[in-house]
Design an enzyme around this catalytic site. Structure first.
Site, short mmCIF file in Angstrom:
data_model
loop_
_atom_site.label_atom_id
_atom_site.label_comp_id
_atom_site.label_asym_id
_atom_site.label_seq_id
_atom_site.Cartn_x
_atom_site.Cartn_y
_atom_site.Cartn_z
N GLY A 134 0.79 -1.21 0.00
CA GLY A 134 0.00 0.00 0.00
C GLY A 134 0.82 1.27 0.00
O GLY A 134 0.40 2.29 -0.53
N ASP A 176 0.44 -0.65 13.12
CA ASP A 176 0.20 -1.73 12.16
C ASP A 176 1.11 -2.92 12.47
O ASP A 176 1.71 -3.52 11.56
CB ASP A 176 0.45 -1.23 10.73
CG ASP A 176 -0.14 -2.17 9.67
OD1 ASP A 176 -1.04 -2.95 10.01
OD2 ASP A 176 0.31 -2.10 8.51
#
Length: 602
Positions: A34, A146
């Site tokens: 991403g 994350d």
């Protein structure tokens, strides 16, 4: 990352990949995700590095650039044994990038998927190492946001936590709603899943999830659609069946209330208590099959370096992209972490389209060549090699060095005569007198113009209101902003955030003391005859710092301008009902990001 070929080979560069970034020659593609694409390259001394280039869509977002710069600067403060150090970076160029030490080991996700759950001792050592990494990361003022099995790499002397903090830069941009997924649902904390403020305790929850995955081969909240997993995280208890008894303390990490979770220091102590013998990281802390994977990755990197060095010695001026000469095991990306470099100082190395264009200087082939006079490469302080415990068989120099010519001395200017200096002095005095006269005339013209503008009764346009091409609007409905909470228009979606550090007074929009306010005093209440649109918001300059709820009814619209150049149309939908103990306002937001020039800091 999803870019490694079947069989675990490095993926050679293709036509869409650059051959160099700054002065680093790229050897292979490690993966993409991403945030961007990660490549394998080498320092001038022969150490492999992972160089991540940021996606063009993110690079073009000014809010991302600002946050990315902040996160890289914060990452410089991280100095830990269980993180990968930053080697070099550029946050200001057309395509920002970040280079860190390459970690030649599989991710926890890859290792468990291929070899199954880890033994108890390995899990305890893994948890203690990751907890120690979190302790250092949090001490630098960073929340990982994350942490997941793909962001924990396994090496012979312990785990390495990667990609900490950088998720916050992307999470704050408008691009997270266009396919860039920040945060992994199965490893989010309940507060993160609910859009509430994220704290270091959120990383501890993710650590508990990582522990469950390592110890039982699957997460504590199952699989399936993201919304179903997130619902279980918020409302249901974790499933720890099959987890060895020594690891049951992991349940404390998964507490719904962040305050009930242990700190990283406590996690380390719990690991030590659960271990029958003292915890010592060594080359044998992992199962033999995973250790063999690590050895193959170290050898693969060395082979690719040797192949690149051999190609660099070829007499041709333009060479094809470097690719491994034999199958090379590399099942997933070795990664991007953070540490403490000074300002960007990359090695100077001139390359052609596909590689260096001149042979290396003479010398023993097994000895790395030192920088030559005139080179601009500066070694970074602190650790910047592959983690200790790994062999480094680098038989060939990684790059061809091209000494830079010394700058020529500036010519000596002849001394001027006394008469020349007198003439210059007279000219300067006359010039200053003339400029002063012009300034007086211009000031009088400007003053008369200001008076004329003031007499017209119109508002003054802010310096930042230069219109740009109409951006595409993005609409978010039903956002509930509690009392003393704020939202930032760059976030996607805009998430109400609690005011814990006084940031509310500089935010884009917030609710406080019966008023909807703007941190930069640029909020406009539209009347019933006006149609809310970008054109209307650009033209309206009757700015106020707040609007009282007593002035609003359902459907009332307000325009808000931000210092960063965003414009938002706020449609008021009401406040919390009397029966609701909460105090909040509900609004719909239509945001035009980068609709006008941002305010200058000066």
């Amino acid at each position: 990352m999803g870019e490694v070929r079947a069989g675990g080979q490095f993926r050679p560069l293709d036509g869409s990949d650059p051959r160099t970034v700054a002065s680093y020659r790229l050897a292979a593609r490690l993966g993409s995700g991403g945030m961007g694409t990660v490549y394998l390259s080498y320092t001038p001394g022969g150490h492999p590095i992972a160089l991540k280039t940021i996606r063009p869509e993110l690079s073009e977002d000014p809010e991302f650039r600002r946050r990315f710069r902040q996160e890289v600067q914060a990452a410089q403060r991280v100095q830990g044994l269980y993180t990968a150090p930053v080697i070099d970076y550029d946050t200001e160029g057309d395509r920002p990038w970040l280079a860190t030490a390459y970690v030649p080991g599989p991710s926890l996700h890859s290792a468990v998927a291929e070899h199954g759950a880890l033994p108890v001792t390995s899990v305890l050592l893994l948890l203690a190492g990751v907890a120690e990494a979190l302790k250092v990361i949090h001490a630098a003022g960073i929340v990982h946001r994350d942490l997941k099995p793909t962001n924990v790499l396994l090496t012979s002397d312990g785990p390495r936590v990667i990609d900490f903090g950088i998720a916050r830069a992307a999470d704050a941009t408008a691009l997270t709603g266009t396919g860039v997924s920040i945060g992994t649902p199965a490893f989010m904390s309940p507060e993160q899943a609910a859009g509430k403020p994220i704290t270091p305790a959120s990383d501890v929850f993710a650590l508990g999830q990582v522990a469950a995955y390592a110890g039982r081969g699957s997460g504590a909240y199952g699989d399936g659609p993201s919304h179903a997993v997130l619902y279980r995280i918020v409302h249901e208890e974790p499933d720890l069946s099959g987890l060895p008894g020594e690891l049951r303390f992991v349940e404390r990490c998964l507490a719904k209330n962040p305050e009930d979770r242990p700190s990283p220091e406590e996690v380390i102590a719990l690991c030590q208590e659960a271990s029958p013998a003292p915890l010592v990281q060594s080359g044998s802390w992992l199962p033999e099959a995973i250790g063999a994977d690590i050895t193959r990755r170290v050898s693969a990197s060395a082979e690719l370096l040797a192949a690149g060095s051999t190609a660099a010695q070829a007499p041709t001026a333009a060479l094809p992209p470097v690719a491994p000469t034999a199958p090379v095991t590399q099942q997933d990306v070795g990664a991007v972490g953070h540490a403490a470099p000074p300002a960007h100082a990359a090695p100077t190395m001139l390359s052609g389209p596909s590689g260096p264009t001149a042979p290396p200087p003479p010398g023993p082939p097994s000895t790395p060549y030192p920088p030559q006079p005139g080179m601009t490469y500066h070694p970074q302080p602190g650790p910047h090699t592959v983690p200790t415990g790994h062999p480094a068989p680098y038989p060939q120099p990684p790059h061809t060095w091209h000494p830079q010519p010394h700058p020529r001395p500036l010519p000596v200017k002849p001394r001027r005569s006394a008469g020349s200096w007198i003439g210059i002095g007279v000219a300067v005095v006359f010039g200053l007198f003339w400029l002063g006269s012009c300034a007086s005339v211009l000031k009088s013209i400007g003053d008369s113009g200001d008076n004329a503008s003031g007499s017209s009764g119109g508002g003054s346009s802010p310096a930042s209101s230069k219109p740009l091409p109409n951006p595409k609007p993005v609409t978010y409905k039903g956002i509930n902003i509690p009392h003393n909470y704020y939202v930032e228009f760059a976030d996607s979606p805009p998430k109400p955030q609690d005011d814990e550090s006084g940031s509310i007074y500089y935010s884009d929009l917030y609710y406080y003391d019966g008023e909807i306010r703007s941190g930069n005093d640029k909020i406009v209440l539209l009347n019933n005859a006006q149609r809310g649109s970008l054109k209307t918001c650009r033209e309206e300059t009757r700015f106020a710092e707040s609007v009282s709820l007593s002035q609003l009814s359902k459907g009332t619209q307000l325009c808000v301008h931000t210092d960063s150049g965003h414009i938002a149309l706020v449609t008021y939908q009401g406040k919390a009902p009397e029966s609701d103990p909460s105090d909040y306002v509900s609004v719909d937001l239509t945001i035009w990001r980068n609709a006008e020039e941002p305010e200058s800091d000066g």
